[in-house]
Design an enzyme around this catalytic site. Structure first.
Site, PDB file in Angstrom:
ATOM      1  N   HIS B 129       0.850  -1.191   0.000  1.00 16.65           N
ATOM      2  CA  HIS B 129       0.000   0.000   0.000  1.00 16.65           C
ATOM      3  C   HIS B 129       0.889   1.246   0.000  1.00 16.65           C
ATOM      4  O   HIS B 129       1.123   1.849  -1.043  1.00 16.65           O
ATOM      5  CB  HIS B 129      -0.942  -0.037   1.213  1.00 16.65           C
ATOM      6  CG  HIS B 129      -1.893   1.130   1.280  1.00 16.65           C
ATOM      7  ND1 HIS B 129      -2.241   1.725   2.471  1.00 16.65           N
ATOM      8  CD2 HIS B 129      -2.553   1.801   0.317  1.00 16.65           C
ATOM      9  CE1 HIS B 129      -3.086   2.722   2.226  1.00 16.65           C
ATOM     10  NE2 HIS B 129      -3.281   2.777   0.928  1.00 16.65           N
ATOM     11  N   CYS B 148      -0.373   0.357   9.511  1.00 19.42           N
ATOM     12  CA  CYS B 148      -0.687   1.706   9.035  1.00 19.42           C
ATOM     13  C   CYS B 148      -2.138   1.824   8.588  1.00 19.42           C
ATOM     14  O   CYS B 148      -2.881   2.675   9.050  1.00 19.42           O
ATOM     15  CB  CYS B 148       0.240   2.100   7.888  1.00 19.42           C
ATOM     16  SG  CYS B 148       1.934   2.316   8.425  1.00 19.42           S
ATOM     17  N   HIS B 149      -2.561   0.937   7.676  1.00 22.02           N
ATOM     18  CA  HIS B 149      -3.903   1.090   7.113  1.00 22.02           C
ATOM     19  C   HIS B 149      -4.678  -0.210   7.092  1.00 22.02           C
ATOM     20  O   HIS B 149      -5.636  -0.369   6.339  1.00 22.02           O
ATOM     21  CB  HIS B 149      -3.821   1.697   5.715  1.00 22.02           C
ATOM     22  CG  HIS B 149      -3.039   2.966   5.676  1.00 22.02           C
ATOM     23  ND1 HIS B 149      -1.723   3.010   5.309  1.00 22.02           N
ATOM     24  CD2 HIS B 149      -3.376   4.232   6.038  1.00 22.02           C
ATOM     25  CE1 HIS B 149      -1.269   4.252   5.406  1.00 22.02           C
ATOM     26  NE2 HIS B 149      -2.249   5.021   5.855  1.00 22.02           N
ATOM     27  N   GLY B 150      -4.208  -1.191   7.879  1.00 23.17           N
ATOM     28  CA  GLY B 150      -5.005  -2.392   8.104  1.00 23.17           C
ATOM     29  C   GLY B 150      -5.019  -3.413   6.990  1.00 23.17           C
ATOM     30  O   GLY B 150      -5.926  -4.249   6.923  1.00 23.17           O
TER      31      GLY B 150
END
Lengths: 442, 184, 267
Positions: B129, B148-150
């Site tokens: 990502h 960070c963003h799962g």
């Protein structure tokens, strides 16, 4: 910059730009149509050569700064430093790092060689005299900032010469202790020592010194670039002097800067760059000192320390004076003297081509500077054996120093009282074309 | 020499063009060292391939190595993890490509195409990502979870849920001994 | 004409110094001139075989006391260098013991106080014989052996000087010259008292290419190797230099023609 623009914007875009930021007009007036005396000789190409080398130094310098680490922290079990290692890694590991570093180190020498030719040329043709005093003074300031920049740069590789040059030069300020021996109580340091410690950021040259010298070494070239802008501005107001030293009287005396001088400057620049290339590619350490490939050691001074060649004459002057403060004053006085040249020379004739006596003194002055340079490179206690008589080199150095000041403060102001100048041509066109009749403008 | 010539001032002259061309060419060539100096130096390139010993890694554990300044995960998978990874249908995968630098670009993301030896999973440990480092043994798929963003990865390092677009990359590597891997 | 007088004056002043060479006993002799291939400033390249032999001399003789910090094993295979193959470089590196990174327990020294080592990889620098300058000094009678990476550039006389030092042992000091305790007489060294014992002997190494390992040969080989170590990009530099100078000469010629053409009606 000097008015009377002949620029004619041709397209809609350039007309639009011209009424908002007339930068093309500036370029056109200063670099294209600028009326330039038609008789400038090879010695007048060094202005362009210097501009080129300033650019080379700035560009290679910015690139080297991407790899250089200004730290005196010890490495390799105390035998080296981060800064020294980073320079060696530039020389070995960075792509073309060796080329960039050799270009930068030798570029400094070429820059100084060119600036000395440029200065001697200005002196010979009386280029400092009215109306070009400001032009000359700006030039002297550029030279002084160049010296400072070169000095800071020489410290950065953090070799033995770097370290000891930094030590000796910063200690010059300690001579001021003789003026104010104590700032405060009886055991307080003098004003010179305080200045030196302020420069060092410590009690001796060290890590802090290296860091700030790097910062200043990066800053000063841009100061030089700014001064060069002013220098060129100050050139374009009165226009160029010329080898005859007589004023331009009309269009028949001049040619447009482009293409006449762009191509001439370009040709001589290319020749000069060939010399530069020979140094960089085939004799890269010719102007260097082997001791600077030994990492800095604050406990051992190399047996024979010398500055870079371009500072040797001043070094000889400094060493020729047995008194500390006086020696430092002579050193800085020699530089400061240059600022007053426009007024020290009282002759109404600019070019020494028409000054038979001054010409002799001038060439002796050139030889004197070379002699001082040579003496500065010798060991301080060296002795000449002249037909069985031992002459300590101190003495020629003293005579050389004396002549330096005599030239500026005695010969320059007073020689015109007894010198009869030769007759000068009436105009540049007459001298160049061999006719007294001004030609129609070409 | 006061002779006058009748050349048109705008006449294109071969000499001028040749001079300008050669000068421009020289300036162009001279620019290369200034560009190339920013490329990785020979000292950096010397470390572009590393040899690592993975014999100390226990089953179910993972060790992290540094290759080209990036983390490389070497995970010794359990039989259960291998079975889980092999059981996943290709249609369940958001990214159906193997992303394995040792295989052709269009290789499908089967478990077989993600590994050299079933027990050993070797991955570049950078979330596809935005470059964070995923956490080991977390998330709903038994593999990795990017903090960070799962983004969630399975036991073959394939993206299963979250914003990451691609499976974790497999670096170029080869076994040069039973438990010795050359990466790069 | 106008510059003849000052030049003559300067020459008259400078000439006497040429005869002023001092020959006091402790003054070093000027280095002996070598004529090795790479010393020719324009065309000279390194002798590949001499570089490989020189590395052997460094490794088997010099490296006992002198570090070579700036050379990594992969440099030995880089273009313009000794030209070892990738496999040879790997083998040379693996045979060296380099200080290991901290182990699982964070140790860098084993229970008997020795530095833990591991086999080298091509990216490793040559391991130094001493951990720090103090250890080097303590083991060498107070004089730390200098790092040899740039020694050839760090000495006046360069390769000639290093060669002269290496081959300058065994000469009889002049009568009255005092060789200090623990020092050796070497007339090429400043002060002529050197701390380094004579490092080379006939047959100190066995060359695999059959070259006879006499002192002079060993010295030439190791000086070649150390010259490369100091200036590893020399061959690249000279070759690029030729291209650059050739280009500049062409450009100068074109500029000259342009210059003449532009100015032909102006003077």
């Amino acid at each position: 910059m000097s008015g009377n623009s002949t620029y004619q914007p041709k397209t809609g875009l350039t007309r639009w730009l011209d009424s908002r930021l007339p930068i093309l007009r500036l370029a056109h007036d200063t670099m294209t149509t600028f009326p330039t005396p038609r008789n400038l000789n090879v010695w007048y190409t060094f202005g362009a050569i210097l501009t080129f080398f300033l650019a080379v130094q700035i560009v290679t310098g910015i690139v080297l700064a991407m790899h250089f680490l200004p730290s005196a922290v010890l490495t390799n079990g105390g035998t080296s430093s981060v800064a020294f290692d980073s320079v060696e890694s530039i020389m070995r590991d960075v792509n073309y790092g060796w080329l960039l570093r050799y270009m930068h180190a030798n570029g400094a020498s070429m820059f100084f060689l060119a600036v000395y030719i440029h200065m001697f040329r200005g002196l010979y043709y009386g280029s400092s005299k009215a109306p070009r005093e400001i032009l000359w003074i700006l030039g002297v300031l550029i030279y002084v900032v160049m010296v400072a920049t070169a000095f800071f740069g020489y410290v950065l590789p953090w070799g033995q010469m770097s370290f000891w040059a930094a030590t000796v030069i910063t200690n010059l300020f300690s001579a001021l202790d003789q003026v104010v021996p104590h700032m405060g109580g009886a055991h307080a340091p003098g004003i010179g020592t305080m200045i030196a410690q302020w420069l060092w950021g410590g009690f001796a040259v060290g890590d802090a010194t290296l860091n700030r010298f790097f910062s200043l070494h990066y800053l000063l070239p841009f100061v030089i670039a700014g001064l060069v802008g002013l220098h060129i501005w100050a050139l374009h107001v009165p226009g160029n002097n010329n080898p005859l030293g007589i004023d331009v009287q009309g269009p028949q005396d001049t040619v447009p800067f482009h293409p006449y001088y762009t191509v001439k400057d370009g040709f001589y620049l290319c020749l000069f760059v060939i010399i530069y290339a020979f140094l960089v590619f085939f004799h890269p350490d010719f102007v260097g000192n082997p001791d600077n490939y030994t990492p800095a050691n604050p406990l051992v001074t190399p047996p024979h320390i010398v500055p870079e060649w371009y500072l040797l004459p001043f070094y000889a002057m400094l060493r020729s004076i047995p008194q500390k403060l006086f020696g430092v004053l002579v050193l800085f006085g020699a530089l400061a003297t240059l600022l007053f040249v426009p007024w020290l020379d009282t002759s109404r004739v600019r070019s020494m081509r028409f000054r038979p006596m001054m010409k002799q003194f001038f060439w002796v002055f050139v030889a004197d500077c070379i002699l001082l340079g040579y003496l500065g490179s010798q060991e301080p206690q060296a002795v000449w054996h002249l037909g069985g008589i031992d002459v300590p080199l101190l003495w020629p150095a003293r005579i050389g120093t004396l002549y330096y000041f005599v030239f500026f403060f005695v010969v320059m102001p007073f020689l015109p009282l007894i010198e009869t100048p030769l007759e000068r041509p009436k105009s540049i066109a007459e001298a160049v074309l061999g006719t007294a009749q001004p030609q129609a403008a070409e | 020499m006061a002779t006058t010539t009748t050349d048109e001032p705008t006449r294109r002259d071969f000499i001028y063009i040749a001079t300008g061309t050669v000068a421009a060419l020289g300036a162009g060539l001279a620019a290369w060292p200034f560009i190339d100096q920013m490329n990785p130096s020979s000292a950096v390139l010397a470390l572009s391939s590393i040899e690592i010993d993975v014999s100390a890694i226990q089953e179910g554990q993972q060790a992290v190595f540094t290759w080209r300044s990036k983390p490389v995960f070497v995970r010794r998978r359990t039989q259960k993890e291998i079975a889980e990874a092999e059981a996943v249908a290709l249609s369940d995968l958001p990214d159906k490509l193997a992303r394995n630098l040792n295989l052709p670009e269009d290789a499908p993301a089967t478990d077989k195409n993600r590994i050299e030896k079933p027990q050993w999973l070797v991955l570049i440990g950078i979330c596809t990502h935005l470059g964070c480092i995923p956490l080991n043994n977390q998330g709903d798929f038994g593999g990795y979870l990017c903090p960070c963003h799962g983004s969630q990865y399975d036991t073959a390092g394939r993206i299963r849920r979250g914003p990451a677009p691609e499976n974790l990359a497999v670096p170029p590597y080869a076994f040069i001994g039973p438990a010795k891997i050359k990466i790069g | 004409m106008r510059i003849v007088l000052p030049l003559a004056l300067a020459a008259a002043l400078l000439a006497p110094t040429l005869a002023a060479a001092q020959t006091a006993d402790s003054e070093p002799l000027p280095p002996r001139s070598l004529d090795l291939s790479f010393q020719e400033p324009y065309f000279g390249l390194y002798d590949r075989a001499a570089l490989q032999r020189g590395y052997q001399v460094y490794k088997e003789v010099c490296s006992a006391c002198h570090s070579l910090n700036r050379i990594a094993f992969h440099d030995l295979g880089a273009p313009g260098g000794p030209g070892f193959s990738e496999a040879q470089v790997k083998a040379l590196a693996a045979a060296a013991k380099v200080p290991a990174e901290p182990n699982d327990k964070g140790e860098t020294y084993n229970s008997s106080g020795e530095r833990i080592t591991r086999p080298g990889i091509p990216a490793d620098a040559m391991p130094a014989p001493f951990a720090n300058v103090e250890a080097a000094r303590a083991a060498n009678n107070g004089a730390a052996p200098p790092d040899l990476s740039v020694i050839v550039k760090a000495r006046e006389g360069g390769a000639n000087y290093v060669y002269s030092i290496l081959t300058g042992f065994g000469q009889k000091p002049p009568p009255g010259f005092k060789v200090l305790a623990g020092k050796y007489y070497n007339p090429y060294f400043a002060g002529r008292n050197i701390s380094m014992p004579p490092p080379l002997t006939d047959g100190a190494v066995t060359y695999s290419d059959g070259t006879k390992a006499a002192i002079d040969q060993e010295a030439k080989d190791v000086v070649t190797f150390l010259s490369w170590a100091a200036e590893p990009k020399m061959e690249e530099r000279k070759q690029l230099g030729f291209e650059v100078v050739a280009f500049l000469v062409l450009l100068s010629a074109l500029l000259y023609l342009s210059y003449r053409r532009v100015w032909r009606d102006k003077h």
